[in-house]
Design an enzyme around this catalytic site. Sequence first.
Site, PDB file in Angstrom:
ATOM      1  N   TYR A 107      19.457   4.843   8.212  1.00 33.64           N
ATOM      2  CA  TYR A 107      18.926   5.777   7.213  1.00 33.64           C
ATOM      3  C   TYR A 107      18.659   7.155   7.809  1.00 33.64           C
ATOM      4  O   TYR A 107      18.026   7.285   8.854  1.00 33.64           O
ATOM      5  CB  TYR A 107      17.636   5.207   6.650  1.00 33.64           C
ATOM      6  CG  TYR A 107      17.146   5.846   5.372  1.00 33.64           C
ATOM      7  CD1 TYR A 107      17.731   5.532   4.147  1.00 33.64           C
ATOM      8  CD2 TYR A 107      16.070   6.719   5.370  1.00 33.64           C
ATOM      9  CE1 TYR A 107      17.268   6.074   2.959  1.00 33.64           C
ATOM     10  CE2 TYR A 107      15.594   7.263   4.189  1.00 33.64           C
ATOM     11  CZ  TYR A 107      16.193   6.943   2.986  1.00 33.64           C
ATOM     12  OH  TYR A 107      15.723   7.480   1.812  1.00 33.64           O
TER      13      TYR A 107
ATOM     14  N   HIS B 159      10.920  -2.204  14.201  1.00 36.25           N
ATOM     15  CA  HIS B 159      12.236  -1.986  13.616  1.00 36.25           C
ATOM     16  C   HIS B 159      13.328  -1.689  14.642  1.00 36.25           C
ATOM     17  O   HIS B 159      14.508  -1.712  14.300  1.00 36.25           O
ATOM     18  CB  HIS B 159      12.161  -0.864  12.585  1.00 36.25           C
ATOM     19  CG  HIS B 159      13.362  -0.788  11.693  1.00 36.25           C
ATOM     20  ND1 HIS B 159      13.874  -1.892  11.042  1.00 36.25           N
ATOM     21  CD2 HIS B 159      14.173   0.251  11.356  1.00 36.25           C
ATOM     22  CE1 HIS B 159      14.938  -1.537  10.344  1.00 36.25           C
ATOM     23  NE2 HIS B 159      15.147  -0.252  10.512  1.00 36.25           N
TER      24      HIS B 159
ATOM     25  N   ASP C 198       8.463  -6.082  12.268  1.00 34.55           N
ATOM     26  CA  ASP C 198       9.209  -4.990  11.629  1.00 34.55           C
ATOM     27  C   ASP C 198       8.563  -4.620  10.301  1.00 34.55           C
ATOM     28  O   ASP C 198       8.674  -5.355   9.311  1.00 34.55           O
ATOM     29  CB  ASP C 198      10.660  -5.422  11.419  1.00 34.55           C
ATOM     30  CG  ASP C 198      11.571  -4.291  10.954  1.00 34.55           C
ATOM     31  OD1 ASP C 198      11.053  -3.244  10.544  1.00 34.55           O
ATOM     32  OD2 ASP C 198      12.799  -4.481  10.998  1.00 34.55           O
TER      33      ASP C 198
ATOM     34  N   SER D 268      19.823  -1.523  10.322  1.00 36.51           N
ATOM     35  CA  SER D 268      18.928  -0.974   9.320  1.00 36.51           C
ATOM     36  C   SER D 268      19.721  -0.651   8.044  1.00 36.51           C
ATOM     37  O   SER D 268      20.326  -1.542   7.452  1.00 36.51           O
ATOM     38  CB  SER D 268      18.191   0.241   9.868  1.00 36.51           C
ATOM     39  OG  SER D 268      17.145   0.625   9.007  1.00 36.51           O
ATOM     40  N   GLN D 269      19.777   0.615   7.619  1.00 37.02           N
ATOM     41  CA  GLN D 269      20.627   0.944   6.471  1.00 37.02           C
ATOM     42  C   GLN D 269      22.058   0.497   6.735  1.00 37.02           C
ATOM     43  O   GLN D 269      22.738  -0.031   5.836  1.00 37.02           O
ATOM     44  CB  GLN D 269      20.607   2.441   6.197  1.00 37.02           C
ATOM     45  CG  GLN D 269      21.583   2.871   5.103  1.00 37.02           C
ATOM     46  CD  GLN D 269      21.640   4.373   4.937  1.00 37.02           C
ATOM     47  OE1 GLN D 269      21.101   4.913   3.981  1.00 37.02           O
ATOM     48  NE2 GLN D 269      22.295   5.057   5.865  1.00 37.02           N
TER      49      GLN D 269
END
Length: 323
Positions: A92, A302, A272, A186-187
């Site tokens: 992200y 994360h 996370d 992540s994203q």
Amino acid sequence: MPHFDLSLDELRVYKPAPTAPDDFDAFWEKTLTEAREHDLDARFEPVDVPYTAVDVFDVTYAGFGGHPVKGWLVLPAGIEGPVPAVVEYIGYSGGRGLPHTHLRWAAAGFAHFVMDTRGQGSGGSVGHTPDPVGSAPSVSGFMTRGIQDPHDYYYRRVYTDAVRAVEAARAHPLVDASRVAVTGGSQGGGITLAVAGLVPDLRAAAPDVPFLCDFRRAATLTERHPYREIALYLKAHIGEDEQVFRTLSYFDGINFAARATAPGLFSAALEDLTCPPSTVFAAHNHWAGPERAMEVYAFNDHEGGGPYQHAVQLRWIPGHLRG
């Protein structure tokens, strides 16, 4: 941050009901059919870089709406025949960055295609792909852009770009189109899930601490962005909850995981707060591919396993690409 979510035993069996609307498959079939009405027009321009072990190409191809999307293709230097490929998606706010940050897979002997994320690329790594589509009022960020209608939602464009990225990678003559894996953190992990559910002939998928999963739980469990953007939008737009979560159901990693056909390697971090572990396990536990594996990092946030997870991927993905 101590453990805040379900226990590990509970996580291993946490499997919320899928939220896919009745027209989920038709929605995505129509979206991709419309995208393919535009010529892919994948162009690979050699980049003059001071490396002897890799060759780098600046990539442009047509994504959603025929909009130009950028990427990098990094190849082992001097190869003469097609090699398997790893297509990677970015976290992200980041973009494709600079070529020297993407040497790991080429060093292992694979083609490495890195997709730029439209409209992003000003947080952590630079991007070069604009998003020419506007939206109705939204919270700062990307999570609520067009959230009033799935046809307008930002990630409809991103997921379509991501499927076309696989097609662009396969268009290069030095890529073995029959042996392609997808990955991202992540994203990028959430995008990986979407592509795994939309592209039926991948060899492997490796979503790392994936975002964009189990939206309703995530939006009510963590105060951390980007999921917090959803809650902030609903704080202002009182009464729109059901429409918002209906839109998000077309983009939920759980629903794509249930349609995956490739082996999957996940990772989750139990501290996370950005992508709570239950949301990651929700997608993992719905994975429909012939194999699924989960790496758990008990005391990490994360960042997950970071280089340790990269090492796991460097053992696991080649086994599926070379087999």
